[in-house]
Motif scaffolding. Structure first.
Motif, PDB file in Angstrom:
ATOM      1  N   PHE A  74     -66.693   3.616  -1.098  1.00 16.33           N
ATOM      2  CA  PHE A  74     -66.511   3.598  -2.549  1.00 16.33           C
ATOM      3  C   PHE A  74     -65.092   3.799  -3.017  1.00 16.33           C
ATOM      4  O   PHE A  74     -64.781   3.599  -4.170  1.00 16.33           O
ATOM      5  CB  PHE A  74     -67.430   4.648  -3.196  1.00 16.33           C
ATOM      6  CG  PHE A  74     -68.861   4.219  -3.177  1.00 16.33           C
ATOM      7  CD1 PHE A  74     -69.744   4.758  -2.267  1.00 16.33           C
ATOM      8  CD2 PHE A  74     -69.304   3.230  -4.041  1.00 16.33           C
ATOM      9  CE1 PHE A  74     -71.060   4.339  -2.225  1.00 16.33           C
ATOM     10  CE2 PHE A  74     -70.623   2.798  -4.005  1.00 16.33           C
ATOM     11  CZ  PHE A  74     -71.499   3.359  -3.093  1.00 16.33           C
ATOM     12  N   PRO A 117     -62.262  -0.546  -2.446  1.00 14.09           N
ATOM     13  CA  PRO A 117     -61.725  -0.938  -3.755  1.00 14.09           C
ATOM     14  C   PRO A 117     -60.205  -0.792  -3.829  1.00 14.09           C
ATOM     15  O   PRO A 117     -59.521  -1.640  -4.399  1.00 14.09           O
ATOM     16  CB  PRO A 117     -62.407   0.016  -4.724  1.00 14.09           C
ATOM     17  CG  PRO A 117     -63.635   0.473  -4.044  1.00 14.09           C
ATOM     18  CD  PRO A 117     -63.328   0.453  -2.586  1.00 14.09           C
ATOM     19  N   PHE A 177     -58.727  -3.785  -2.231  1.00 16.26           N
ATOM     20  CA  PHE A 177     -58.870  -5.042  -2.972  1.00 16.26           C
ATOM     21  C   PHE A 177     -58.026  -5.085  -4.226  1.00 16.26           C
ATOM     22  O   PHE A 177     -57.523  -6.131  -4.618  1.00 16.26           O
ATOM     23  CB  PHE A 177     -60.334  -5.278  -3.335  1.00 16.26           C
ATOM     24  CG  PHE A 177     -61.185  -5.623  -2.154  1.00 16.26           C
ATOM     25  CD1 PHE A 177     -62.412  -5.012  -1.966  1.00 16.26           C
ATOM     26  CD2 PHE A 177     -60.760  -6.563  -1.221  1.00 16.26           C
ATOM     27  CE1 PHE A 177     -63.204  -5.332  -0.870  1.00 16.26           C
ATOM     28  CE2 PHE A 177     -61.542  -6.882  -0.126  1.00 16.26           C
ATOM     29  CZ  PHE A 177     -62.770  -6.268   0.051  1.00 16.26           C
ATOM     30  N   LEU A 178     -57.862  -3.928  -4.852  1.00 14.97           N
ATOM     31  CA  LEU A 178     -57.141  -3.910  -6.113  1.00 14.97           C
ATOM     32  C   LEU A 178     -55.631  -3.845  -5.946  1.00 14.97           C
ATOM     33  O   LEU A 178     -54.893  -3.793  -6.915  1.00 14.97           O
ATOM     34  CB  LEU A 178     -57.576  -2.695  -6.947  1.00 14.97           C
ATOM     35  CG  LEU A 178     -58.962  -2.779  -7.557  1.00 14.97           C
ATOM     36  CD1 LEU A 178     -59.377  -1.402  -8.079  1.00 14.97           C
ATOM     37  CD2 LEU A 178     -58.967  -3.772  -8.706  1.00 14.97           C
ATOM     38  N   MET A 236     -58.450  -4.993 -14.546  1.00 20.62           N
ATOM     39  CA  MET A 236     -58.000  -4.932 -13.168  1.00 20.62           C
ATOM     40  C   MET A 236     -56.549  -4.469 -13.097  1.00 20.62           C
ATOM     41  O   MET A 236     -56.167  -3.700 -12.214  1.00 20.62           O
ATOM     42  CB  MET A 236     -58.164  -6.307 -12.513  1.00 20.62           C
ATOM     43  CG  MET A 236     -58.233  -6.202 -11.011  1.00 20.62           C
ATOM     44  SD  MET A 236     -58.377  -7.787 -10.187  1.00 20.62           S
ATOM     45  CE  MET A 236     -60.107  -8.097 -10.357  1.00 20.62           C
ATOM     46  N   SER A 267     -55.430  -1.220 -11.062  1.00 27.11           N
ATOM     47  CA  SER A 267     -54.457  -1.319  -9.971  1.00 27.11           C
ATOM     48  C   SER A 267     -53.274  -0.386 -10.195  1.00 27.11           C
ATOM     49  O   SER A 267     -52.613   0.024  -9.261  1.00 27.11           O
ATOM     50  CB  SER A 267     -53.988  -2.764  -9.806  1.00 27.11           C
ATOM     51  OG  SER A 267     -53.062  -3.086 -10.827  1.00 27.11           O
ATOM     52  N   ASP A 296     -53.852   2.735  -8.410  1.00 31.27           N
ATOM     53  CA  ASP A 296     -54.104   2.575  -6.988  1.00 31.27           C
ATOM     54  C   ASP A 296     -52.805   2.752  -6.209  1.00 31.27           C
ATOM     55  O   ASP A 296     -51.891   1.943  -6.330  1.00 31.27           O
ATOM     56  CB  ASP A 296     -54.680   1.171  -6.762  1.00 31.27           C
ATOM     57  CG  ASP A 296     -54.984   0.888  -5.314  1.00 31.27           C
ATOM     58  OD1 ASP A 296     -55.475  -0.217  -5.029  1.00 31.27           O
ATOM     59  OD2 ASP A 296     -54.730   1.762  -4.451  1.00 31.27           O
TER      60      ASP A 296
END
Lengths: 330, 265
Positions: free
Chosen positions: B179, B183, B186-187, B201, B205, B208
């Protein structure tokens, strides 16, 4: 000189008090045992003394260092052999020992020799280069004992040292430990629920429900029971009883089969004397059988708590533990 | 002074053990290389024809992905390293470490050092693919790439320790992997340029940490491959900014991680 001084040590888990403010001292060089059933508070106490768990209140001084304010000094001066496995299976036996030496800051030139010496002592020299994954339960235990000694600790903590091991291995381990006591002058603090193991201790504290309910030498505790029981069958028990009146036994009665049951302080010394009394030429009585039964710590525990510590007893937690232990120990 | 030497030695010992276990585990080394290779060559080459407009048609998708794959290697290796704490806890070895006269801080730092070293090691192996993919790289660029990866490794190892500090079971940790880690990957812009994606998104990001690793890695790695114009179109922040954000995030993870880890029960 006390190695360990414990004062009103208390530990709560939420609303449950596992250790209820206990006091005791451990003398230098002795083997001190904590005897009690599972859940009595033994592991909690040992965790606190090893500085793995912080006491809720109370104090303890180990080798002169306070467990709360000087944990690092305590740790450097103690060795710990845990109840559950704590080796790295993916390293070799020797590597496990090397790791310990490094993390305890033992200089390299010292520890190589020391590791060899200890591997020799626990008879694991040939297997030292094999991964611990390949070791049996007994071998792992022996390795853990060797490991705990690398940095010359003054106190060795052993939490249920022989639990889950077969009788032969248990004996072997105790041979090492007793040899250790002779050679090294290490104080040993041990927890156990095995009666026969407790017999090896110099002094035992009996713990139940978080409290120390008795503290004495094994013999001292057994003397609490009154005495040994000697059961005698003779050709004339009534006459025999009369003869023994002078000996002033603690108690004497005729049992259900007509046998004479005598409770005395030292059964082993009483028997030869009794034989002499029976054989006295004035009125000799033939002794047909003698049986000596000494109180065991089991009896002591029963007397103190009204319950038995049964080795076979396994509540759910203990069963799961021994399952995962056997997983870890092959 | 003695405490410091002892703790330094402790850090070294923990680092050493992690490295030894890694080097001994051939299977793991090979498996962890397989993943990036799979992505690069199957995924990358597979998508390449479909994504021909990248960089005005000058950029091969596989080349575009390469820095992202470097970041991926670092990400997964660092988190996995922290897993070893949960593993040790479950299998008992952690007790031996906890009862030793070494501060928890030293243990945490040792783990981070170990995880970062292993991540770099794996990243370096992937770098061997550079000529295969036709990405021109100078030696200086290589060094800079390693530096950026190292910083990213420290950040992600710290995050890993933060998660592992109180995790009691491997299962719990696996859940977190699914979880959080996927992610994050990918982000991050590893797979597709973040310029022009939907607002939500873009915002995600920004939080992230991996984004701030992929961006500078891409800018440095592709410097010689494409024109400045194309590179700017694919970049998000100036490199210095990325590095600064990574450093800040690293501290945000590191300090609570060490604190949590040190909390004696």
């Amino acid at each position: 000189m006390e190695s360990i001084k414990v004062s009103k040590l208390l530990r709560k888990y939420g609303s449950f008090t596992a250790v209820k403010g206990i006091d005791f001292d451990v003398n230098e060089g002795e083997i001190f045992g904590f005897l009690g059933p599972n859940g009595a508070g033994k592991s909690t106490t040992i965790s606190m003394l090893c500085t793995l768990l912080r006491p809720t209140s109370g104090d303890a001084v180990v080798n002169g260092y306070d467990i709360v304010t000087q944990p690092n000094e305590v740790r450097q001066s103690i060795g710990v052999i845990f109840q559950d496995p704590s080796l790295d299976e993916r390293l070799t036996g020797r590597e496990n020992l090397d790791f310990h030496a490094m993390i305890y800051n033992v200089p390299r030139k010292d520890y190589e020799e020391r590791v060899d010496e200890l591997l020799e002592m626990v008879e694991l020299k040939e297997k030292a280069k094999d991964l611990v994954k390949t070791y049996s339960g007994g071998m792992r235990r022996r390795l853990e004992i060797a490991r705990g000694l690398i940095h010359h600790p003054k106190v060795l903590f052993l939490d249920e040292p022989t639990i889950g091991l077969d009788p032969q291995t248990r004996n072997l381990i105790w041979e090492y430990l007793l040899r250790l006591r002779e050679q090294k002058d290490v104080t040993m603090f041990m927890t156990t629920h095995y009666m026969d193991e407790a017999e090896h201790c110099d002094r035992i504290a009996v713990i139940d429900h978080g409290e120390i309910i008795a503290l004495d030498t094994p013999d001292g505790l057994k003397n609490m029971m009154g005495g040994d029981i000697v059961t005698i069958k003779t050709s004339d028990n009534k006459a025999a009883a009369q003869k023994l009146e002078n000996y002033k036994p603690i108690e004497m009665r005729i049992g259900p089969d007509g046998q004479l049951i005598v409770e005395v302080k030292h059964g082993d010394q009483f028997i030869p004397q009794m034989m002499n009394i029976m054989a006295d030429t004035g009125n000799p009585i033939e002794v047909q059988s003698v049986n000596l039964s000494r109180p065991t710590l089991d009896d002591v525990f029963m007397k103190l708590t009204g319950r038995q510590i049964r080795e076979e007893e396994a509540n759910a937690a203990e069963r799961m533990r021994s399952m995962s232990r056997s997983r870890g120990r092959r | 002074m003695e405490m410091i030497t002892r703790n330094l030695k402790g850090i070294y010992t923990i680092w050493y053990r992690d490295l030894m276990r890694f080097l001994r585990d051939r299977a793991r080394i090979i498996a962890s290389l397989a993943q990036p290779l799979l992505f690069l060559f199957i995924f990358g080459q597979g998508l390449s024809p479909a994504i021909s407009s990248l960089g005005g048609g000058n950029l091969n998708f596989t080349q575009f992905m390469f820095p992202g794959i470097l970041a991926m290697t670092v990400l997964f290796t660092s988190i996995f390293s922290a897993v070893s704490i949960v593993w040790d806890r479950e299998f008992g070895f952690l007790k031996e470490v906890m009862v030793a006269p070494v501060s928890r801080v030293a243990v945490a730092i040792g783990k981070i050092a170990g995880g970062s070293t292993i991540a770099i090691f794996q990243g370096l192996i992937i770098m061997i693919l550079v000529p295969v993919l036709g990405i021109p790289l100078t030696f200086v660029q290589l060094v800079v790439l390693v530096g950026i990866m190292f910083l990213l490794a420290i950040v992600m190892s710290s995050l890993g320790i933060l998660i592992a500090a109180r995790q009691k079971t491997m299962e719990g940790f696996q859940m977190i992997m699914q979880f959080m880690v996927l992610p994050m990957f990918f982000l991050s812009g590893a797979f597709f340029p973040l310029n022009g994606v939907p607002i939500w998104m873009t915002w995600l990001s920004r939080f992230d940490p991996v984004t701030y690793g992929v961006d500078p890695l891409r800018q440095v790695a592709l410097r010689e491959s494409v024109s400045q114009q194309v590179l700017s179109a694919l970049s998000i922040h100036p490199i210095a900014f990325d590095l600064m954000i990574m450093a800040v995030m690293g501290l945000i993870f590191l300090i609570p991680a060490v604190w949590l880890f040190s909390k004696q029960d």
